[in-house]
Design a protein around this motif. Sequence first.
Motif, PDB file in Angstrom:
ATOM      1  N   GLN A 261       0.987  -1.153  -0.044  1.00 23.18           N
ATOM      2  CA  GLN A 261      -0.031  -0.101  -0.092  1.00 23.18           C
ATOM      3  C   GLN A 261       0.963   1.220   0.177  1.00 23.18           C
ATOM      4  N   ASN A 281      -0.210  -4.361  -5.628  1.00 25.74           N
ATOM      5  CA  ASN A 281      -0.923  -3.292  -5.229  1.00 25.74           C
ATOM      6  C   ASN A 281      -2.297  -3.587  -4.227  1.00 25.74           C
ATOM      7  N   ILE A 282      -2.141  -2.860  -2.882  1.00 25.72           N
ATOM      8  CA  ILE A 282      -3.266  -2.945  -2.285  1.00 25.72           C
ATOM      9  C   ILE A 282      -4.541  -2.139  -2.535  1.00 25.72           C
ATOM     10  N   VAL A 298      -7.939   2.312  -0.468  1.00 25.59           N
ATOM     11  CA  VAL A 298      -6.613   2.767  -0.578  1.00 25.59           C
ATOM     12  C   VAL A 298      -6.493   3.963  -1.599  1.00 25.59           C
ATOM     13  N   TRP A 300      -4.545   6.041  -3.836  1.00 22.35           N
ATOM     14  CA  TRP A 300      -3.163   6.078  -4.531  1.00 22.35           C
ATOM     15  C   TRP A 300      -3.305   6.539  -5.933  1.00 22.35           C
TER      16      TRP A 300
END
Length: 319
Positions: A261, A281-282, A298, A300
């Motif tokens: 993450q 990727n989380i 998350v 991002w």
Amino acid sequence: MWRIFLMVSLLCWSADGQDVTCRDNNNGEVDWYIMYKAPKLNNIGTKGLEYIYIDPKGKKTSKDHNKLINNTNGVLANTLRPLFKPTTSMPADFGFISYSDQPPDGKGVPDKFGHSKGLVMMDKAKTGVWLLHSVPKFPFKRDNNFYPTSGSVYAQTFICVTFNYNQFNKIGQHLLNISAYPFDHHIPTDFYNELKEAANKSSGNRIPGEIIQHLTSAGGTQFRSFAKKLYKEEERPQQGIYEGDLYLTIAKEYNTDVKVQTWPCNQDKPYCEQNQPQVINIKSVKADLGNGEVKWEVEWKAVSSPVSGTQTVTLMLDH
């Protein structure tokens, strides 16, 4: 076996009479701890100050004792308390370096310095602490106002390790390798040269480098520290698009898949290569903060190309 690694600068009593070690919520000495702070999200009712805490004895949450991450008698404050005084009043055997690419004054840091945040503080005659974290403007001040109000918005991570003083020459060299930006420091003249150099912004020995080091905590726990250079976009065709990726380096070093993450650079897809460790990727996190499980997405996005010399450090625990 389980492994934890975090991206992973911090900060009322004096250092006199209190050993410089990582400390828990009750001010007890611990060999190491890891904290994951939840973001502030109205839909799940978090203030952005709740956290999960892990040390050698197990896992707890801030709900267990109702001390949030900014509590003046909580985990971080207990650990950082030796800093809560003027440098002129610090003991002769005490020194520290706070470093961050986003220091409390809000001023921009030159590109030659690394993308890294943390703090080292030590008693030359005994032990010291290396605390890595992800919080901008932290520690905000060297007093009870150590946690910045802006630090509640996003999820954040911390890892604290207690080391004997004889490990801090390697840690000082590591700060030089990652070009850590020292925004506050006090290093006596009889401390390791590597620490004195790391505290000096204009040090000629602050040369970006790539290195993996083995470190041993005061309690005998084994760690590895990773310094990894990032490349300019024009360098990537020769190096490969993922060359310089810290998590790929970790995955290959341990020959294991890594779930991450983070804020990836030019990477909107997982790293996947046949018969090679994967970096995945989380996209969401589910955690029990003491009131049952909560979940959040998350946030991002791909960011602009890193500049030459920018580096990242991760401290990884094998247990």
